[in-house]
Motif scaffolding. Structure first.
Motif, mmCIF file in Angstrom:
data_model
loop_
_atom_site.group_PDB
_atom_site.id
_atom_site.type_symbol
_atom_site.label_atom_id
_atom_site.label_comp_id
_atom_site.label_asym_id
_atom_site.label_seq_id
_atom_site.Cartn_x
_atom_site.Cartn_y
_atom_site.Cartn_z
ATOM 1 N N SER A 141 0.919 -1.044 0.064
ATOM 2 C CA SER A 141 -0.180 -0.097 -0.100
ATOM 3 C C SER A 141 0.827 1.214 -0.051
ATOM 4 O O SER A 141 0.171 2.190 -0.092
ATOM 5 C CB SER A 141 -0.769 -0.006 1.209
ATOM 6 N N GLY A 142 2.133 1.133 0.424
ATOM 7 C CA GLY A 142 2.987 2.176 0.395
ATOM 8 C C GLY A 142 3.061 2.955 1.949
ATOM 9 O O GLY A 142 3.625 3.983 2.063
ATOM 10 N N ALA A 143 2.061 2.326 2.699
ATOM 11 C CA ALA A 143 1.876 3.025 4.044
ATOM 12 C C ALA A 143 2.793 2.758 4.957
ATOM 13 O O ALA A 143 3.117 3.311 6.020
ATOM 14 C CB ALA A 143 0.585 2.648 4.610
ATOM 15 N N TYR A 144 3.849 1.678 4.734
ATOM 16 C CA TYR A 144 4.676 1.130 5.696
ATOM 17 C C TYR A 144 6.035 1.188 5.076
ATOM 18 O O TYR A 144 5.993 0.683 4.057
ATOM 19 C CB TYR A 144 4.474 -0.110 6.393
ATOM 20 N N THR A 145 7.190 1.608 5.758
ATOM 21 C CA THR A 145 8.280 1.587 5.081
ATOM 22 C C THR A 145 9.518 1.079 6.270
ATOM 23 O O THR A 145 9.188 1.249 7.385
ATOM 24 C CB THR A 145 8.918 2.818 4.386
ATOM 25 N N ASN A 146 10.575 0.527 5.699
ATOM 26 C CA ASN A 146 11.663 0.141 6.729
ATOM 27 C C ASN A 146 12.934 0.221 6.217
ATOM 28 O O ASN A 146 13.172 0.344 4.848
ATOM 29 C CB ASN A 146 11.253 -1.088 7.136
ATOM 30 N N TYR A 147 13.802 0.592 7.133
ATOM 31 C CA TYR A 147 15.301 0.956 6.575
ATOM 32 C C TYR A 147 16.237 0.130 7.243
ATOM 33 O O TYR A 147 16.002 0.015 8.613
ATOM 34 C CB TYR A 147 15.534 2.178 6.498
ATOM 35 N N THR A 148 17.409 -0.353 6.890
ATOM 36 C CA THR A 148 18.276 -1.086 7.505
ATOM 37 C C THR A 148 19.019 0.296 8.195
ATOM 38 O O THR A 148 19.153 1.420 7.688
ATOM 39 C CB THR A 148 19.418 -1.924 6.651
ATOM 40 N N SER A 149 19.619 -0.003 9.408
ATOM 41 C CA SER A 149 20.300 0.941 10.351
ATOM 42 C C SER A 149 21.192 1.861 9.562
ATOM 43 O O SER A 149 21.443 2.981 10.005
ATOM 44 C CB SER A 149 20.672 0.461 11.699
ATOM 45 N N ALA A 150 22.100 1.109 8.754
ATOM 46 C CA ALA A 150 22.975 1.891 8.157
ATOM 47 C C ALA A 150 22.642 3.082 7.147
ATOM 48 O O ALA A 150 23.408 4.218 6.768
ATOM 49 C CB ALA A 150 23.963 0.805 7.303
ATOM 50 N N VAL A 151 21.238 2.974 6.609
ATOM 51 C CA VAL A 151 20.935 3.935 5.738
ATOM 52 C C VAL A 151 19.778 4.720 6.302
ATOM 53 O O VAL A 151 19.325 6.024 5.811
ATOM 54 C CB VAL A 151 20.563 3.428 4.594
ATOM 55 N N LYS A 152 19.247 4.370 7.521
ATOM 56 C CA LYS A 152 18.182 5.206 8.148
ATOM 57 C C LYS A 152 18.611 6.909 8.343
ATOM 58 O O LYS A 152 19.402 7.184 8.622
ATOM 59 C CB LYS A 152 17.931 4.674 9.482
#
Length: 122
Positions: free
Chosen positions: A52-63
């Protein structure tokens, strides 16, 4: 078929925007992930977005430096990368995996692109 573009050679601190497009009907129940593989290292997950595009996540190195976006209506997703560091040098891949909730990332990715090279060097 997934296809990445936008890779380039940039100096540390620079920015790039990678694009991921796919052909065919919109994959409305597919989450999209960005992965990267540096020379001599295993492939790692960088970021993901729910169907839906409502949730995103990132690895800590790029957050805080990278932003994932896009929507299936345009069959196109992006990875905006700012504050690039030499450690970000890698081949970047986008992938699609079934994700029906709209509130999480896919756990298995079935469709993969061929990758685009990002090199961060002075």
């Amino acid at each position: 078929q997934f296809m990445e573009s936008g890779g380039d050679v940039v100096q540390p601190g620079g920015s790039l925007r990678l694009s991921c497009t796919y052909s065919g009907a919109p994959l409305d129940y597919y989450g999209i992930g960005w992965f990267r593989q540096a020379p001599g290292k295993e492939r790692e997950g960088v970021s993901c977005i729910s169907s839906s595009g409502a949730y995103t996540n990132y690895t800590s190195a790029v957050k805080g430096r990278f932003t994932i976006s896009g929507d299936h209506a345009k069959n196109t997703f992006y990875l905006e990368m700012n504050g690039l560091e030499p450690e970000d040098t890698a081949v970047y891949y986008c992938a699609g995996g079934y994700e029906m909730t709209g509130w999480g990332c896919a756990t298995d990715y079935h469709y993969w692109g061929q990758g685009t090279q990002v090199t961060v060097s002075s």
